[in-house]
Structures are given as structure tokens and as C-alpha cells.
Write an enzyme that holds these catalytic residues in place. Structure first.
Site, PDB file in Angstrom:
ATOM      1  N   ASP A 134       3.843   7.153  -7.286  1.00 56.72           N
ATOM      2  CA  ASP A 134       4.429   5.811  -7.232  1.00 56.72           C
ATOM      3  C   ASP A 134       4.127   4.992  -8.484  1.00 56.72           C
ATOM      4  O   ASP A 134       4.018   3.762  -8.422  1.00 56.72           O
ATOM      5  CB  ASP A 134       3.928   5.043  -5.992  1.00 56.72           C
ATOM      6  CG  ASP A 134       4.138   5.841  -4.721  1.00 56.72           C
ATOM      7  OD1 ASP A 134       5.234   6.386  -4.550  1.00 56.72           O
ATOM      8  OD2 ASP A 134       3.201   5.926  -3.918  1.00 56.72           O
ATOM      9  N   PHE A 170       0.833  -1.199   0.000  1.00 58.09           N
ATOM     10  CA  PHE A 170       0.000   0.000   0.000  1.00 58.09           C
ATOM     11  C   PHE A 170       0.869   1.252   0.000  1.00 58.09           C
ATOM     12  O   PHE A 170       1.866   1.325   0.735  1.00 58.09           O
ATOM     13  CB  PHE A 170      -0.870   0.061   1.264  1.00 58.09           C
ATOM     14  CG  PHE A 170      -1.925  -0.994   1.365  1.00 58.09           C
ATOM     15  CD1 PHE A 170      -3.201  -0.788   0.860  1.00 58.09           C
ATOM     16  CD2 PHE A 170      -1.649  -2.209   1.985  1.00 58.09           C
ATOM     17  CE1 PHE A 170      -4.180  -1.763   0.969  1.00 58.09           C
ATOM     18  CE2 PHE A 170      -2.624  -3.188   2.093  1.00 58.09           C
ATOM     19  CZ  PHE A 170      -3.890  -2.964   1.592  1.00 58.09           C
ATOM     20  N   ASP A 171       0.491   2.210  -0.804  1.00 55.87           N
ATOM     21  CA  ASP A 171       1.000   3.569  -0.623  1.00 55.87           C
ATOM     22  C   ASP A 171       0.336   4.114   0.647  1.00 55.87           C
ATOM     23  O   ASP A 171      -0.768   3.688   0.989  1.00 55.87           O
ATOM     24  CB  ASP A 171       0.625   4.417  -1.842  1.00 55.87           C
ATOM     25  CG  ASP A 171       1.057   5.860  -1.707  1.00 55.87           C
ATOM     26  OD1 ASP A 171       2.116   6.102  -1.118  1.00 55.87           O
ATOM     27  OD2 ASP A 171       0.317   6.739  -2.186  1.00 55.87           O
ATOM     28  N   LYS A 172       0.983   5.020   1.357  1.00 54.29           N
ATOM     29  CA  LYS A 172       0.392   5.502   2.614  1.00 54.29           C
ATOM     30  C   LYS A 172      -0.564   6.666   2.389  1.00 54.29           C
ATOM     31  O   LYS A 172      -1.773   6.558   2.646  1.00 54.29           O
ATOM     32  CB  LYS A 172       1.487   5.942   3.602  1.00 54.29           C
ATOM     33  CG  LYS A 172       0.901   6.505   4.922  1.00 54.29           C
ATOM     34  CD  LYS A 172       1.973   7.039   5.834  1.00 54.29           C
ATOM     35  CE  LYS A 172       2.425   8.430   5.450  1.00 54.29           C
ATOM     36  NZ  LYS A 172       1.433   9.498   5.761  1.00 54.29           N
ATOM     37  N   VAL A 230      -1.541  -0.978  -4.111  1.00 56.76           N
ATOM     38  CA  VAL A 230      -2.685  -0.077  -4.058  1.00 56.76           C
ATOM     39  C   VAL A 230      -2.192   1.346  -3.836  1.00 56.76           C
ATOM     40  O   VAL A 230      -1.451   1.616  -2.888  1.00 56.76           O
ATOM     41  CB  VAL A 230      -3.648  -0.472  -2.916  1.00 56.76           C
ATOM     42  CG1 VAL A 230      -4.893   0.406  -2.944  1.00 56.76           C
ATOM     43  CG2 VAL A 230      -4.035  -1.942  -3.021  1.00 56.76           C
TER      44      VAL A 230
END
Length: 655
Positions: free
Chosen positions: A552, A344-346, A546
């Protein structure tokens, strides 16, 4: 031009869209009439034969057209096998069995096309979302024009309870808007006007409370919308276009079955041809050998196999689209069903994507409300995102407004700000700012700061009249649904959930602990995230990432399946992601993964059923242990079963 033959478009042209189904039913009717005449009456044989011939016509016309298109290209597929079997049955006088074969095969064909069309309609219904006209405000008057004639920066008026005609920003009015057709959100979203339309950012970066999408439905208040996207570029148009592209993309299983059919069909034809001459080495008649060969031909035809995967894939994609999720092809659908690791991207994915005030702690002579007022007056003069977040949250929490006591605000890069407040100096920032300003930070304050920093907060000190009077902390808070979503993902079999962030490792660890992540990797540059994805792929073979589909991008492109959140309004997200969640809701992720797994499961079931019937019937028919009628019933029955099994996906829901 005289030699150009007209193309025969029988499908949906003669007696409506269900022509093929009606023909299959007529085939069955005349088969039944012929059987009754033959078995239960003393009428002449030619009457039952005529009925069977009519049955042959209705059952064979569509199959013959399909086969005739492919034979000149050297393609011999299932349609060719069925026609050959029916002709062979007629040759040996088994008209009833041949008509039964054509009836069940044409019925299966019709149901197959009906199932595929139903799935396609579920998706292409998106194309009917947008209204055909728009009410445009020009020169003080309202004019109803086709949406194709809309121009960028036109102002359109959206009346109550009507569809919105274009993607744009609200410039007048407030209302609740039903976005379910685009994002799948069941609850209408409150929308309000944007005070200024000067220097508008990119459509994707405008606050979502100010933007509307074509095809969504306005509530009980009129709106005026500044058009920012033309009809052909609107979110719904892009969605329909991409869905049509999705249909042409084969899944891995589809590719395998196509390769299988390519060599399987010629082998079947060769075996059947050889079986026709068994009478030369065995004491039986040519008709007996031919009958067995035709029965084997029916039993060995992979009809159910051919439809088993595409029907399931299209049904799965259609079900996802109904819930505001675009899955771009069978490969993404199948791959997502095998995923056990998600990165996951934050920011904006697991978190809200904007800082929130978490603590205001008095540390000196000022009380909490006085400290809040001081900070509001000073920070309201700064344009820094953290300053705006602090100001807004303090105003809401303490019901404050700026008293305009602050002046001469100066930003100190990387440290904070200083200003005058009621004729005394104020400093708000980190320890370095305090040290440079010769303000002592008491040893009792440092442990409080360290604890907050350890928990992922960004901490600022407030100094007034050369003394520390307070402490402020802010944090990009986890989404309210993040913890429950990750718990649900774990329940459905996701083993590893890793957060990749450019923030400090402490921030990553704190959020990971709060929401239940397996691991957090902090201090990552974009190239570090790519390296992290490579390591995860090396360990777990297939992973999903995600994010928002824009940030990204290299890491997402490298992942097995990339999932973009909040893709509505973002052309980049729609283009780059394998799976696009149209709404900004992470809680849709378990649904789409569950759907992918259900699709994968049904594909396997369908292949097992279709191949199982072939494996069972072929040896039995070669040995002459069954007749063509039983072979037809089992063979075509399996085709109908796999189609109905695939259609179950259109009603899929999370348990």
C-alpha cells in the site's frame, strides 16, 4: 593558502565539552565581584571596571564568534542584537547592566546548547549500540575482526550476554534476545535457528524468530548467525543515518518563526536606531535616549522564540527514539499531533498477518479427532499457505502427527484439493468443489457456512466417501492488543479509525466489529485505497495511515503522515514512512501520537511565553518604565524557561 583564516572552534575545545557553560559561570562570578567592589568597598573605580570587563569577555566571546560568522553574510540575528546592546550599555557607562545582560544571555545560550546536545545524545547513543568487533567462524577457527571487515554470508558466533554484531539469520542455537535498543520492546524475545538457509527470502520476509539485529543483546545461550547485512546497511546504522538527516528537517512552526525572525530583527534594529534620537524631539539627554534604546533592544530580542520550537522538536524525537520509534523530522512530529483520523491496512497491521484455524466441526459419521486426523493427513501434502496453517494448528490442538494415509493430492485452482485417504476419495474446499464433484451439500449445512462467512471466516467443507463429514474455517485473527490499542486511541482523541483491505467486505466488517473500528472498507485494490485516502483527506484535511511501509505504498505516500510497523530490518519501511515503529507492536501507536500532541502543546506554550514576554516588555521599555536590568532578567529568564519546558519531553510517558 596564506590568506586562509583558521576557523575558530571555541565550542567544547578549551576546557572540555562544557566550556561555554563554564565561561557563562565565570562571567557571572566576575559580574558579582565587580558589583561587590563597586557597592560594598571603597576600592578604586578601575578595579570594579576591570572585573566588569573580564565579565564582558567571558560572557561575550561565544556570542561574538557566532555573530561574526553571520554578519559578513548580511545576517543580523539575536547574537548581533545582544552584542550591540552590551556595547551600548558600556558606552553609556552601565557596565554592570551590560555584564548582567551577557551573563544571562550566555547562560541561556549554554543551557540551550546543553539541552540540544542532551537530546541529540539521546538519539545518537544508538550509534554506540553495535560492538566494534565480531567473532567470525572461518575454516573451523574463530577470529576476532572489526565489524567493518564482515562480509555477507560470514558466520559469526555470539557469546552469552554480549551484543550482536550484525543483522542476520540464526543457523545454530536458541536464545532470548533483548531487542529494546532497536525496537523498544522491554521483554526479551525468544529466537531459534532456521533449519535451512537455502533459497533464503529477503531479510524482511524471514520469520522474525530466526533473525537478529546488530546492537541487540544475546541472552544465556550461544548463537551462530549467518550475516545478511553489512555493517553500513544494518538496521541500527540505517537508524543512526536517518536520525542525523532528521535533525536538518524543519517543522512548520520552525519555518514560520524563521520567516518571522527574518523581517523582525531588521525592524528591531531600525526602531532602536530611531529611539537613539528621541532626545531631538524630547527634553532629555542623548544618554537617556540611548539607554532607552538599548533597553528596548534587549526587550525586543526574540531569543526565547528562536529556541522554543527546535528544542521541543528535538526533545520529542529523542524521546521517541528511546522507545523504538523513529520520527522523521519536525513536520511529521507536528502533523501527527494534529491527526484525528487514522486509516489502517488490515493484514499484519490490525491482524496477525497469517491465517489461523478457527473451527473444526464434524457433520457426519466421523468424530472430531478422526476428522482432524483425516484433514492433517491430506493437508500436510499440500504447499498452500492455508493448508500449512490448518495442518500446524490441528497438530498443536489435537496433538497429532501425519499417519501418511493420504496420497495422490491434487490442487483444484480456486476451489480446494482432492486426494485418496485409506483408498477412498477426499475433497476439501468450497461449495463449487463439492458441486463439481457431485457431492450434495445439505440445506442444514449452508446456514452454518453463511454465518461463518458473515463473521469474516474462510470456510471449507470436508467430504469423504461422497458425503460431507465436516467443516473447517480459518481466519486472519485480530492482534490480541488491537482492541485495547484502538480504545486507547479513541480516549486520546482519535475520532475516526478506518480499515482499508483487499479482503471481502464481510471480513472487514467482522474484524471492525471485534476490535472497535469506526469503519471498514473491503474489496479494495491498491488504486482503490488511494481513492479512499483522497476522500478521507478531503473530509478531514489531515490523516495518518498505518501499514508495513511496503504494501500500500501509494496510499501511505498520499497520507499526511505515514506510519510503518515492524520497520526493524526493513530499509523500505525506514525510507518511505514518516514515522517508523521499529517493533511489530501496534500498541506503540498511542504513545507516539500522545508524544506528538505533548510536543505540539509544549511548542505552543513556548511560543506563548516567548512572544508574551516581548509584547509585555517592549511597550514598557519604550515608555521608559523599567531599566535594563529588569528587561534582561525577564528576557533571559523566558529563554531558560522555554528550554527547561522543552526538556520535559525527554521524560514523557503515557498516563
Amino acid at each position: 593558502m596564506a590568506n586562509k583564516k583558521p576557523t575558530l572552534h571555541l565550542n567544547h575545545q578549551i576546557i572540555g565539552k562544557k566550556t561555554e557553560l563554564y565561561f557563562a559561570i565565570l562571567c557571572g562570578v566576575f559580574l558579582f565581584i565587580g558589583f561587590l567592589i563597586e557597592k560594598l568597598t571603597g576600592l578604586a573605580d578601575w578595579m570594579s571596571l576591570l572585573s566588569y570587563i573580564i565579565s564582558y569577555f567571558f560572557g561575550g566571546v561565544f556570542i561574538s564568534v557566532e555573530a561574526s560568522k553571520k554578519i559578513p553574510k548580511g545576517e543580523f540575528d539575536i547574537d548581533f542584537l545582544m552584542i550591540a546592546a552590551a556595547v551600548g550599555a558600556a558606552y553609556i557607562g552601565s557596565w554592570a547592566e551590560g555584564a548582567l545582560l551577557l551573563f544571562l544571555f550566555s547562560l541561556g545560550h549554554a543551557l540551550e546548547h546543553h539541552a540540544m546536545n542532551k537530546a541529540k545524545k539521546s538519539i545518537k547513543a544508538l550509534g554506540n549500540l553495535s560492538p566494534k568487533t565480531a567473532l567470525v567462524k572461518r575454516n573451523g577457527t574463530l577470529e576476532d575482526i572489526p565489524i567493518e571487515d564482515l562480509k555477507i554470508n560470514d558466520v559469526i558466533v555470539i557469546k552469552t550476554n554480549t551484543k550482536i554484531a550484525a543483522d542476520g539469520v540464526i543457523i545454530s542455537g536458541s536464545s532470548s534476545v533483548n531487542q529494546a535498543p532497536i525496537t523498544g520492546e522491554s521483554i526479551p524475545i525468544d529466537k531459534t535457528f532456521r533449519e535451512s538457509t537455502h533459497n533464503l527470502p529477503d531479510f524482511k520476509h524471514i520469520d522474525k524468530k530466526h533473525i537478529v539485529f546488530a546492537g541487540t543483546i544475546n541472552g544465556d545461550s550461544s548463537l551462530e548467525v549467518l550475516v545478511l547485512k553489512l555493517s553500513k546497511d544494518s538496521t541500527v546504522s540505517r537508524l543512526v543515518q536517518m536520525v542525523s538527516e532528521v535533525e536538518a528537517q524543519k517543522s512548520p512552526t520552525q519555518r514560520i518563526t524563521k520567516k518571522f525572525e527574518k523581517w523582525y530583527v531588521p525592524i528591531v534594529i531600525l526602531v532602536v536606531f530611531l529611539l537613539c534620537f528621541v532626545f531631538l524631539i524630547r527634553d532629555e539627554s542623548f544618554d537617556t535616549s540611548l539607554y532607552r534604546a538599548i533597553t528596548v533592544l534587549v526587550a525586543a530580542s526574540p531569543c526565547a522564540l528562536a529556541i522554543s520550537t527546535p528544542s521541543a522538536v528535538l526533545s520529542g524525537i529523542a524521546r521517541a527514539a528511546q522507545n523504538g520509534v523513529l520520527i522523521k523530522g519536525g513536520k511529521a512530529l507536528e502533523d501527527l499531533g494534529e491527526i484525528t483520523t487514522i486509516a489502517f491496512d488490515k493484514t499484519g497491521t490490525l491482524t496477525e498477518g497469517k491465517p489461523k484455524l478457527t473451527n473444526l466441526i464434524p457433520l457426519g459419521d466421523l468424530g472430531e479427532s478422526d476428522l482432524a486426523q483425516l484433514v492433517v493427513d491430506v493437508e500436510s501434502l499440500s504447499n498452500h499457505p492455508l493448508a500449512k496453517a490448518i495442518t500446524n494448528d490441528l497438530k498443536l490442538k489435537y496433538n497429532l502427527e501425519s499417519q501418511h494415509k493420504a496420497s495422490n493430492v491434487n490442487a483444484v485452482q480456486g476451489k480446494g484439493i482432492n486426494a485418496f485417504y485409506a483408498d477412498d476419495r477426499v475433497f476439501i474446499g468450497n461449495i463449487k468443489l463439492m458441486e463439481d464433484s457431485r457431492i450434495k451439500v445439505d440445506d442444514t449445512i449452508r446456514p452454518k457456512m453463511d454465518q461463518l462467512l458473515k463473521n469474516g471466516h474462510t470456510v471449507m467443507l470436508v467430504a469423504y466417501k461422497t458425503k460431507i463429514v465436516g467443516l473447517i474455517s480459518v481466519m486472519d485473527l485480530p492482534r490480541k492488543t488491537a482492541a485495547s490499542t484502538l480504545k486507547r486511541l479513541k480516549e486520546i482523541g482519535i475520532k475516526y479509525m478506518i480499515m482499508l483491505t483487499g479482503d471481502h467486505q464481510n471480513v472487514g466488517d467482522a474484524i471492525a466489529k471485534q476490535i472497535g473500528l469506526t469503519e471498514a472498507k473491503g474489496n479494495l485494490l491498491p488504486e482503490d485505497k488511494v481513492s479512499a485516502i483522497k476522500q478521507l483527506i478531503k473530509r478531514d484535511k489531515k490523516i495518518a495511515m498505518v501499514g508495513d511501509g511496503v504494501n500500500d505504498a501509494p496510499a501511505m505516500a498520499l497520507s499526511t503522515v505515514s506510519v510503518a510497523m515492524g520497520a526493524a530490518g526493513s530499509d523500505v519501511a525506514l525510507e518511505t514512512a514518516d514515522v517508523a515503529l521499529m517493533s511489530d507492536k501496534i500498541e506503540n501507536l498511542p504513545f507516539v501520537i500522545g508524544l506528538s500532541r505533548a510536543s505540539k502543546r509544549i511548542i505552543k506554550q513556548n511560543i506563548f511565553i516567548s512572544l508574551g514576554v516581548v509584547v509585555l516588555l517592549v511597550p514598557v521599555t519604550i515608555l521608559g518604565l523599567t531599566n535594563i536590568g529588569v528587561a534582561v532578567a525577564f528576557h533571559e529568564g523566558s529563554t531558560i524557561v522555554v528550554v527547561l519546558n522543552a526538556l520535559r519531553l525527554l521524560r514523557y510517558s503515557m498516563k
